[in-house]
Design an enzyme around this catalytic site. Structure first.
Site, short mmCIF file in Angstrom:
data_model
loop_
_atom_site.label_atom_id
_atom_site.label_comp_id
_atom_site.label_asym_id
_atom_site.label_seq_id
_atom_site.Cartn_x
_atom_site.Cartn_y
_atom_site.Cartn_z
N ASP A 10 -12.72 63.64 -3.20
CA ASP A 10 -12.82 64.92 -3.91
C ASP A 10 -11.44 65.76 -4.15
OD1 ASP A 10 -13.85 67.26 -5.11
OD2 ASP A 10 -13.58 68.11 -3.09
N ASP A 12 -10.50 69.51 -5.27
CA ASP A 12 -10.63 70.83 -5.06
C ASP A 12 -11.19 71.25 -3.39
OD1 ASP A 12 -9.43 72.19 -7.29
OD2 ASP A 12 -11.27 71.16 -8.35
C1 XBP Z 1 -14.58 71.88 -7.92
C2 XBP Z 1 -15.09 73.02 -9.10
C3 XBP Z 1 -13.99 73.10 -10.06
C4 XBP Z 1 -12.78 74.08 -9.95
C5 XBP Z 1 -12.41 74.37 -11.29
O1 XBP Z 1 -15.61 71.13 -7.46
O2 XBP Z 1 -15.78 73.40 -8.67
O3 XBP Z 1 -14.91 73.61 -11.22
O4 XBP Z 1 -13.42 75.41 -9.33
O5 XBP Z 1 -12.03 73.41 -12.16
P1 XBP Z 1 -15.49 70.16 -6.47
P2 XBP Z 1 -12.20 73.42 -13.83
O6 XBP Z 1 -14.30 69.90 -5.60
O7 XBP Z 1 -16.69 69.87 -5.83
O8 XBP Z 1 -15.18 68.78 -7.61
O9 XBP Z 1 -11.98 74.98 -14.13
O10 XBP Z 1 -11.31 72.53 -14.32
O11 XBP Z 1 -13.91 73.02 -14.10
MG MG Z 2 -14.28 70.13 -3.43
#
Ligand code: XBP
Ligand code: MG
Length: 259
Positions: A10, A12
């Site tokens: 993953d 973020d």
């Molecule tokens: C990551 C997210 C994303 C980011 C924003 O979740 O929820 O929405 O916060 O990205 P994970 P975008 O780590 O579970 O994949 O604005 O580009 O959608």
């Molecule tokens: Mg995440």
């Protein structure tokens, strides 16, 4: 016996702490530029993280904050435009070097490459956010370390749906048991485990109180030789930080349970 072949990361919260000082800040810049009063403070943003995906998160916010607006003509275009501007500001933060990798990430990627493990990414965020984070922290060539970057709107349903992990497995031609997923959130855990992939969690400020039942291992961070990881659930087999040796041992333990 199935060998460990690949790691699926993953982005973020796992590779970097991007949410509080990255995505959140970028959303607020886009809102204020558009003359909106939708400031997302740190606590509110934590609540909004229940929904993954930036456009989806804005819709979720409006469901509570201004449900009528969701009925108005042109709202989807407005959300899409706000999201484009948010992405612009987020990329600016990344290029300015404002968002470092979490401890142990660079080391683990290096070890995995040396061990010839295959690497992939499965994330709900926008593809440029991934490639720009990698370039800014590890150099342009690091983008090619990942044979699949599964990201954003490439699949219809975002995490906690398994679609993005199913897509990554399909692209790599691997079965779930040949992989391990590395995640930071419950939504990520649900997504990966629903795809059948055993999952290791590295928590952060926003996710530390979440329910990680079903994870193989829960750590406070990947850790480093001089900065050991804390084991919050599971067993790191006496190792002090997450290494390829730990990952192989965990994989072998799962396989041994099957025989
Ligand atoms: C990551 C997210 C994303 C980011 C924003 O979740 O929820 O929405 O916060 O990205 P994970 P975008 O780590 O579970 O994949 O604005 O580009 O959608
Ligand atoms: Mg995440």
């Amino acid at each position: 016996m199935k060998q460990l072949e690949a790691l699926i990361f993953d982005v973020d919260g796992t590779l970097a702490d991007t949410e509080r000082d990255g995505h959140r800040v970028a959303f607020n810049k886009a809102f204020s530029e558009a003359g909106l009063d939708w400031h997302w403070d740190i606590d509110r943003y934590g609540e909004l993280l229940a929904v993954t995906g930036g456009k989806e998160r804005m819709r979720f916010f409006l469901e509570k904050h201004d449900p009528q607006l969701l009925e108005e003509a042109g709202i989807e275009e407005k959300i899409a435009e706000l999201h484009r501007r948010k992405t612009h500001y987020y990329l600016e933060l990344l290029r300015d070097g404002e968002i470092p990798l979490r401890p142990g990430v660079e080391r683990l990627l290096g070890e995995a490459r040396e061990a010839r493990l295959r690497l992939a990414i499965a994330t709900t965020t926008t593809p440029e956010n991934v490639t720009t984070l990698l370039s800014a922290t590890l150099g342009d060539e690091s983008i090619d370390w990942f044979e699949v970057i599964a990201a954003g709107d490439i699949v219809p349903a975002k995490k906690p749906a398994s679609d993005i992990y199913d897509y990554a497995l399909d692209q790599m031609g691997l079965s779930a048991e040949q992989c391990l997923a590395l995640e930071d959130s419950r939504n990520g855990l649900l997504s990966a485990t629903d795809a059948g992939i055993p999952t290791i969690i590295t928590v952060n400020g926003y996710t530390q109180a979440e329910d990680f039942q079903g994870a193989l291992l829960v750590l406070d961070q990947f850790g480093q030789p001089d900065n050991p990881a804390k084991v919050l659930a599971g067993d790191m087999e006496g190792f002090e930080y997450l290494s390829v040796d730990v990952l192989r041992t965990l994989n072998q333990n799962i396989e041994a349970l099957k025989t």
